[in-house]
Motif scaffolding. Structure first.
Motif, PDB file in Angstrom:
ATOM      1  N   GLU A  38      28.907 -15.826 -35.580  1.00 44.43           N
ATOM      2  CA  GLU A  38      28.763 -14.456 -35.078  1.00 44.43           C
ATOM      3  C   GLU A  38      27.390 -14.211 -34.461  1.00 44.43           C
ATOM      4  OE1 GLU A  38      29.974 -11.544 -37.925  1.00 44.43           O
ATOM      5  OE2 GLU A  38      31.767 -12.657 -38.474  1.00 44.43           O
ATOM      6  N   THR A  39      26.619 -15.253 -34.230  1.00 47.47           N
ATOM      7  CA  THR A  39      25.252 -15.090 -33.718  1.00 47.47           C
ATOM      8  C   THR A  39      25.208 -14.817 -32.219  1.00 47.47           C
ATOM      9  OG1 THR A  39      24.976 -17.442 -33.229  1.00 47.47           O
ATOM     10  CG2 THR A  39      24.371 -16.692 -35.463  1.00 47.47           C
ATOM     11  N   MET A  40      26.293 -15.093 -31.500  1.00 46.92           N
ATOM     12  CA  MET A  40      26.384 -14.945 -30.045  1.00 46.92           C
ATOM     13  C   MET A  40      25.495 -15.948 -29.313  1.00 46.92           C
ATOM     14  SD  MET A  40      26.871 -10.841 -29.499  1.00 46.92           S
ATOM     15  CE  MET A  40      25.513 -10.231 -30.474  1.00 46.92           C
ATOM     16  N   ARG A  41      25.034 -17.002 -30.040  1.00 50.88           N
ATOM     17  CA  ARG A  41      24.217 -18.061 -29.453  1.00 50.88           C
ATOM     18  C   ARG A  41      25.100 -19.244 -29.105  1.00 50.88           C
ATOM     19  NH1 ARG A  41      19.820 -18.252 -34.203  1.00 50.88           N
ATOM     20  NH2 ARG A  41      21.554 -19.382 -35.098  1.00 50.88           N
ATOM     21  N   PRO A  42      24.631 -20.115 -28.202  1.00 48.44           N
ATOM     22  CA  PRO A  42      25.402 -21.319 -27.895  1.00 48.44           C
ATOM     23  C   PRO A  42      25.415 -22.281 -29.074  1.00 48.44           C
ATOM     24  CG  PRO A  42      23.491 -21.099 -26.424  1.00 48.44           C
ATOM     25  CD  PRO A  42      23.438 -19.979 -27.390  1.00 48.44           C
ATOM     26  N   ALA A  43      26.585 -22.813 -29.378  1.00 45.81           N
ATOM     27  CA  ALA A  43      26.712 -23.843 -30.415  1.00 45.81           C
ATOM     28  C   ALA A  43      26.404 -25.182 -29.752  1.00 45.81           C
ATOM     29  CB  ALA A  43      28.107 -23.824 -31.023  1.00 45.81           C
ATOM     30  N   ALA A  44      25.164 -25.345 -29.339  1.00 40.78           N
ATOM     31  CA  ALA A  44      24.732 -26.549 -28.624  1.00 40.78           C
ATOM     32  C   ALA A  44      23.236 -26.733 -28.846  1.00 40.78           C
ATOM     33  CB  ALA A  44      25.016 -26.413 -27.133  1.00 40.78           C
ATOM     34  N   PHE A  45      22.793 -27.979 -28.731  1.00 41.90           N
ATOM     35  CA  PHE A  45      21.366 -28.247 -28.826  1.00 41.90           C
ATOM     36  C   PHE A  45      20.668 -27.696 -27.589  1.00 41.90           C
ATOM     37  CE2 PHE A  45      23.111 -31.678 -31.507  1.00 41.90           C
ATOM     38  CZ  PHE A  45      22.435 -31.373 -32.679  1.00 41.90           C
ATOM     39  N   LEU A  46      19.528 -27.083 -27.804  1.00 43.05           N
ATOM     40  CA  LEU A  46      18.757 -26.522 -26.699  1.00 43.05           C
ATOM     41  C   LEU A  46      17.631 -27.453 -26.268  1.00 43.05           C
ATOM     42  CD1 LEU A  46      18.589 -22.769 -27.769  1.00 43.05           C
ATOM     43  CD2 LEU A  46      20.256 -23.912 -26.294  1.00 43.05           C
ATOM     44  N   GLU A  47      17.574 -28.640 -26.865  1.00 38.12           N
ATOM     45  CA  GLU A  47      16.552 -29.614 -26.492  1.00 38.12           C
ATOM     46  C   GLU A  47      16.705 -29.977 -25.022  1.00 38.12           C
ATOM     47  OE1 GLU A  47      16.500 -32.991 -29.096  1.00 38.12           O
ATOM     48  OE2 GLU A  47      16.739 -31.712 -30.853  1.00 38.12           O
ATOM     49  N   GLY A  48      15.577 -30.178 -24.348  1.00 44.84           N
ATOM     50  CA  GLY A  48      15.594 -30.553 -22.946  1.00 44.84           C
ATOM     51  C   GLY A  48      15.662 -29.359 -22.015  1.00 44.84           C
ATOM     52  N   ARG A  49      15.652 -28.156 -22.574  1.00 43.99           N
ATOM     53  CA  ARG A  49      15.660 -26.939 -21.762  1.00 43.99           C
ATOM     54  C   ARG A  49      14.293 -26.273 -21.847  1.00 43.99           C
ATOM     55  NH1 ARG A  49      20.718 -25.305 -20.233  1.00 43.99           N
ATOM     56  NH2 ARG A  49      22.403 -26.485 -21.190  1.00 43.99           N
ATOM     57  N   PHE A  55      16.487 -22.326 -15.945  1.00 44.16           N
ATOM     58  CA  PHE A  55      17.413 -22.122 -14.836  1.00 44.16           C
ATOM     59  C   PHE A  55      17.996 -23.474 -14.423  1.00 44.16           C
ATOM     60  CE2 PHE A  55      14.873 -18.385 -14.903  1.00 44.16           C
ATOM     61  CZ  PHE A  55      15.644 -17.369 -14.365  1.00 44.16           C
ATOM     62  N   SER A  56      18.061 -24.404 -15.375  1.00 48.04           N
ATOM     63  CA  SER A  56      18.393 -25.794 -15.081  1.00 48.04           C
ATOM     64  C   SER A  56      19.851 -26.033 -14.702  1.00 48.04           C
ATOM     65  CB  SER A  56      18.054 -26.670 -16.301  1.00 48.04           C
ATOM     66  OG  SER A  56      18.938 -26.361 -17.384  1.00 48.04           O
ATOM     67  N   GLY A  57      20.753 -25.233 -15.236  1.00 51.26           N
ATOM     68  CA  GLY A  57      22.170 -25.502 -15.020  1.00 51.26           C
ATOM     69  C   GLY A  57      22.651 -26.734 -15.773  1.00 51.26           C
ATOM     70  N   LYS A  58      21.815 -27.231 -16.681  1.00 46.57           N
ATOM     71  CA  LYS A  58      22.162 -28.417 -17.471  1.00 46.57           C
ATOM     72  C   LYS A  58      23.471 -28.169 -18.225  1.00 46.57           C
ATOM     73  CE  LYS A  58      20.410 -31.260 -21.215  1.00 46.57           C
ATOM     74  NZ  LYS A  58      19.461 -31.386 -22.282  1.00 46.57           N
ATOM     75  N   ASP A  59      24.386 -29.121 -18.132  1.00 39.02           N
ATOM     76  CA  ASP A  59      25.699 -29.034 -18.779  1.00 39.02           C
ATOM     77  C   ASP A  59      26.518 -27.835 -18.294  1.00 39.02           C
ATOM     78  OD1 ASP A  59      25.082 -31.316 -20.331  1.00 39.02           O
ATOM     79  OD2 ASP A  59      24.090 -30.059 -21.835  1.00 39.02           O
ATOM     80  N   GLY A  60      26.164 -27.294 -17.123  1.00 42.29           N
ATOM     81  CA  GLY A  60      26.936 -26.197 -16.544  1.00 42.29           C
ATOM     82  C   GLY A  60      26.494 -24.798 -16.929  1.00 42.29           C
ATOM     83  N   TRP A  61      25.303 -24.693 -17.563  1.00 44.13           N
ATOM     84  CA  TRP A  61      24.832 -23.362 -17.958  1.00 44.13           C
ATOM     85  C   TRP A  61      23.319 -23.350 -18.131  1.00 44.13           C
ATOM     86  CZ3 TRP A  61      22.836 -23.057 -23.050  1.00 44.13           C
ATOM     87  CH2 TRP A  61      23.115 -24.156 -23.868  1.00 44.13           C
ATOM     88  N   SER A  62      22.757 -22.148 -18.117  1.00 49.13           N
ATOM     89  CA  SER A  62      21.317 -21.940 -18.289  1.00 49.13           C
ATOM     90  C   SER A  62      21.081 -20.887 -19.362  1.00 49.13           C
ATOM     91  CB  SER A  62      20.672 -21.459 -16.983  1.00 49.13           C
ATOM     92  OG  SER A  62      20.815 -22.419 -15.967  1.00 49.13           O
ATOM     93  N   MET A  63      19.938 -20.969 -20.007  1.00 45.65           N
ATOM     94  CA  MET A  63      19.534 -19.927 -20.963  1.00 45.65           C
ATOM     95  C   MET A  63      18.790 -18.795 -20.250  1.00 45.65           C
ATOM     96  SD  MET A  63      20.514 -20.439 -24.110  1.00 45.65           S
ATOM     97  CE  MET A  63      19.412 -19.481 -25.158  1.00 45.65           C
ATOM     98  N   TYR A  64      18.331 -19.040 -19.014  1.00 46.38           N
ATOM     99  CA  TYR A  64      17.524 -18.089 -18.255  1.00 46.38           C
ATOM    100  C   TYR A  64      16.258 -17.770 -19.047  1.00 46.38           C
ATOM    101  CZ  TYR A  64      21.715 -18.188 -15.514  1.00 46.38           C
ATOM    102  OH  TYR A  64      22.776 -18.632 -14.775  1.00 46.38           O
ATOM    103  N   HIS A  65      15.967 -16.520 -19.342  1.00 46.77           N
ATOM    104  CA  HIS A  65      14.755 -16.205 -20.101  1.00 46.77           C
ATOM    105  C   HIS A  65      15.050 -15.979 -21.580  1.00 46.77           C
ATOM    106  CE1 HIS A  65      12.196 -16.236 -16.627  1.00 46.77           C
ATOM    107  NE2 HIS A  65      12.949 -15.343 -16.022  1.00 46.77           N
TER     108      HIS A  65
END
Length: 140
Positions: A38-49, A55-65
């Motif tokens: 329920e955190t609304m966060r990505p269930a993915a590692f954020l390493e490398g971002r 704004f990388s588009g890594k894996d098809g998405w960005s965290m932006y700011h």
């Protein structure tokens, strides 16, 4: 022979080139991973971002700011209008005056950006079992 009103055709990218210095247009399309509970966060590692400026588009998405939830945390604008059209996904919008709303899936928001008011636009991930698609465009 009639003259065409179309002045330029360009590929749809993240930021659209503009011919007017007072017009800025962007397009975001992300295939965010499933949400982490329920955190609304990505269930993915954020390493490398580059958290805070991804704004990388890594894996098809960005965290932006965003640092935990993708999007654009509190930031100021002053003296202009923005129009946001969300084609897919949702945006949680809030401002420093206490106004807050969730809009998406075809909704349009027209915002008058006033002096001294900060606002945020966050992209909550609501589906814990599937991809969270977000597509919007914004004109300033």
């Amino acid at each position: 022979m009639p003259v065409s009103a179309i002045r330029q055709v360009v590929p749809l990218g993240a930021q659209w080139p503009g011919v007017d210095p007072f017009l800025f247009a962007v397009h975001h399309r992300d295939e965010f991973p499933a949400a982490e509970g329920e955190t609304m966060r990505p269930a993915a590692f954020l390493e490398g971002r580059s958290i805070g400026g991804d704004f990388s588009g890594k894996d098809g998405w960005s965290m932006y700011h965003g640092s935990e939830v993708p999007g654009f945390p509190q930031h100021p604008h002053r003296g202009f209008e923005t129009v946001t059209v969300v084609l897919d996904g949702v945006v949680d919008h809030s401002d420093s005056l206490g106004a807050a709303a969730r809009f998406g899936h075809g909704d349009t928001q027209w915002l008058t950006a006033g002096a001294g008011i900060s606002h945020s636009e966050m992209f909550p991930l609501l589906d814990p079992d599937a991809t969270n698609t977000m597509e919007l465009f914004q004109i300033w």
